[in-house]
Design a protein around this motif. Structure first.
Motif, PDB file in Angstrom:
ATOM      1  N   ALA A  52       1.128  -0.513  -0.109  1.00 59.14           N
ATOM      2  CA  ALA A  52       0.283  -0.228  -0.226  1.00 59.14           C
ATOM      3  C   ALA A  52       1.114   1.123   0.154  1.00 59.14           C
ATOM      4  O   ALA A  52       0.215   2.144  -0.712  1.00 59.14           O
ATOM      5  CB  ALA A  52      -1.050  -0.369   1.339  1.00 59.14           C
ATOM      6  N   LEU A  53       1.949   1.133   0.371  1.00 57.76           N
ATOM      7  CA  LEU A  53       3.123   2.067   0.650  1.00 57.76           C
ATOM      8  C   LEU A  53       3.738   2.530  -0.428  1.00 57.76           C
ATOM      9  O   LEU A  53       5.165   3.509  -0.844  1.00 57.76           O
ATOM     10  CB  LEU A  53       4.144   2.310   1.567  1.00 57.76           C
ATOM     11  N   GLY A  54       3.672   1.414  -1.497  1.00 57.12           N
ATOM     12  CA  GLY A  54       4.493   1.468  -2.248  1.00 57.12           C
ATOM     13  C   GLY A  54       6.027   0.983  -2.863  1.00 57.12           C
ATOM     14  O   GLY A  54       6.939   1.393  -3.494  1.00 57.12           O
ATOM     15  N   LEU A  55       5.868   0.883  -1.429  1.00 53.47           N
ATOM     16  CA  LEU A  55       7.586  -0.022  -1.114  1.00 53.47           C
ATOM     17  C   LEU A  55       7.633  -1.100  -1.973  1.00 53.47           C
ATOM     18  O   LEU A  55       8.758  -2.325  -1.616  1.00 53.47           O
ATOM     19  CB  LEU A  55       7.689  -0.125  -0.098  1.00 53.47           C
ATOM     20  N   VAL A  56       6.220  -2.375  -2.242  1.00 54.88           N
ATOM     21  CA  VAL A  56       6.825  -3.834  -2.352  1.00 54.88           C
ATOM     22  C   VAL A  56       6.215  -3.655  -3.548  1.00 54.88           C
ATOM     23  O   VAL A  56       4.838  -3.545  -4.056  1.00 54.88           O
ATOM     24  CB  VAL A  56       6.225  -4.839  -1.089  1.00 54.88           C
ATOM     25  N   GLU A 144       5.915  17.162  11.271  1.00 52.04           N
ATOM     26  CA  GLU A 144       6.020  15.762  11.101  1.00 52.04           C
ATOM     27  C   GLU A 144       5.552  14.847   9.675  1.00 52.04           C
ATOM     28  O   GLU A 144       6.395  13.742   9.165  1.00 52.04           O
ATOM     29  CB  GLU A 144       5.599  15.150  12.276  1.00 52.04           C
ATOM     30  N   PHE A 145       4.727  15.462   9.529  1.00 48.84           N
ATOM     31  CA  PHE A 145       4.118  14.553   8.248  1.00 48.84           C
ATOM     32  C   PHE A 145       4.688  14.669   7.221  1.00 48.84           C
ATOM     33  O   PHE A 145       4.958  13.697   6.145  1.00 48.84           O
ATOM     34  CB  PHE A 145       2.362  15.722   8.191  1.00 48.84           C
ATOM     35  N   LEU A 146       5.078  15.981   6.873  1.00 47.11           N
ATOM     36  CA  LEU A 146       6.115  16.184   5.522  1.00 47.11           C
ATOM     37  C   LEU A 146       7.277  15.301   6.032  1.00 47.11           C
ATOM     38  O   LEU A 146       8.107  14.469   4.427  1.00 47.11           O
ATOM     39  CB  LEU A 146       6.971  17.418   5.630  1.00 47.11           C
ATOM     40  N   LYS A 151      10.589  10.753   3.983  1.00 51.87           N
ATOM     41  CA  LYS A 151      11.274   9.160   4.607  1.00 51.87           C
ATOM     42  C   LYS A 151      10.633   8.335   3.358  1.00 51.87           C
ATOM     43  O   LYS A 151      11.646   7.522   3.147  1.00 51.87           O
ATOM     44  CB  LYS A 151      11.258   9.196   6.133  1.00 51.87           C
ATOM     45  N   SER A 152       9.350   7.989   3.917  1.00 52.65           N
ATOM     46  CA  SER A 152       9.341   6.744   3.071  1.00 52.65           C
ATOM     47  C   SER A 152       9.311   7.209   1.110  1.00 52.65           C
ATOM     48  O   SER A 152       9.365   6.036   0.182  1.00 52.65           O
ATOM     49  CB  SER A 152       7.452   7.301   2.685  1.00 52.65           C
ATOM     50  N   ASN A 153       8.923   8.357   0.228  1.00 49.38           N
ATOM     51  CA  ASN A 153       8.880   8.652  -0.713  1.00 49.38           C
ATOM     52  C   ASN A 153      10.652   8.200  -1.124  1.00 49.38           C
ATOM     53  O   ASN A 153      11.074   7.249  -2.272  1.00 49.38           O
ATOM     54  CB  ASN A 153       8.943   9.725  -1.129  1.00 49.38           C
ATOM     55  N   ALA A 154      11.745   8.662  -0.041  1.00 49.60           N
ATOM     56  CA  ALA A 154      13.318   8.139  -0.299  1.00 49.60           C
ATOM     57  C   ALA A 154      13.408   7.253  -0.496  1.00 49.60           C
ATOM     58  O   ALA A 154      13.973   6.544  -1.180  1.00 49.60           O
ATOM     59  CB  ALA A 154      14.323   9.218   0.776  1.00 49.60           C
TER      60      ALA A 154
END
Length: 216
Positions: A52-56, A144-146, A151-154
């Motif tokens: 769901a986060l696009g990492l897998v 914190e949201f940014l 971090k997630s996009n990186a």
């Protein structure tokens, strides 16, 4: 989500961050179960969350793999990432506290020291210093949201940035650009900080193609 699922997520993310898992690598579910001493269910729950986060990604007959973008996806993610990092630098210039300013200066000095003492060697160590610098900027933004978005996009690009440090002259240029960005932030030049950071994290299509090919 169960505590066991969170443990699985933390374990997988650490492997992505450390370069143990690269784009396109299969995530061995059975090995995770055995290593962590858990059942199949929390592993599946964790993989769904990471998907769901696009990492897998889940592929037919292959199972779960670490997200590996196409060129079009790569450039689209890079464009968004440059905007996020740029915004973080802009906010940091407006909101920088003395404590965050000291952390930023220490991060820049560490990158410069590596470049002076080791040059282009030990790229893995420099990459960790680079992560510390970008984290210092994102934390200084005071959002914190940014910070979580950056971090997630990186993580979708992490392996490619790490591989880029093997190119001649990139570590030297990176350390120099870190100094320019931090100076703009410390001088409260928000627009300059945003522009410098966005250009720092972005690179051209030819470089993107070279990096993507390195994981084929």
């Amino acid at each position: 989500m169960s505590g066991q699922s969170e443990t699985v997520i933390t374990n997988i993310l650490r492997q992505i961050d450390d370069g143990v898992l690269d784009p396109g690598d299969v995530i061995a579910e059975d090995a995770l179960q055995m290593r962590l001493g858990i059942s199949r269910t929390p592993v599946r729950e964790a993989l769904l969350k990471l998907e769901a986060l696009g990492l897998v990604q889940r592929l037919p007959r292959k199972g779960a793999i670490v997200f590996k973008p196409s060129l079009e996806e790569f450039l689209a993610i890079l464009e968004v990432h440059a905007k996020l990092e740029g915004q973080a630098a802009s906010l940091a210039a407006r909101r920088l506290s003395p404590t965050r300013g000291k952390a930023l200066e220490n991060a820049v000095l560490a990158c410069e020291t590596h470049q002076i003492n080791k040059g282009e060697s030990d790229t893995a160590a420099y990459y960790q210093l680079n992560l510390t610098f970008h984290a210092a900027v994102a934390e200084a933004a005071g959002n914190e949201f940014l910070y979580e978005m950056v971090k997630s996009n990186a993580r979708k690009l992490m392996a490619y940035y790490r591989a880029r440090y093997k190119f001649r002259g990139v570590i030297k240029a990176s350390a120099h650009e870190h100094r320019q960005i931090s100076t703009a932030i410390l001088d409260r030049r928000a627009d300059d900080a945003e522009d410098l950071m966005a250009r720092h994290v972005h690179f051209d299509q030819v470089t993107a193609m070279d990096l993507l090919a390195s994981f084929d």
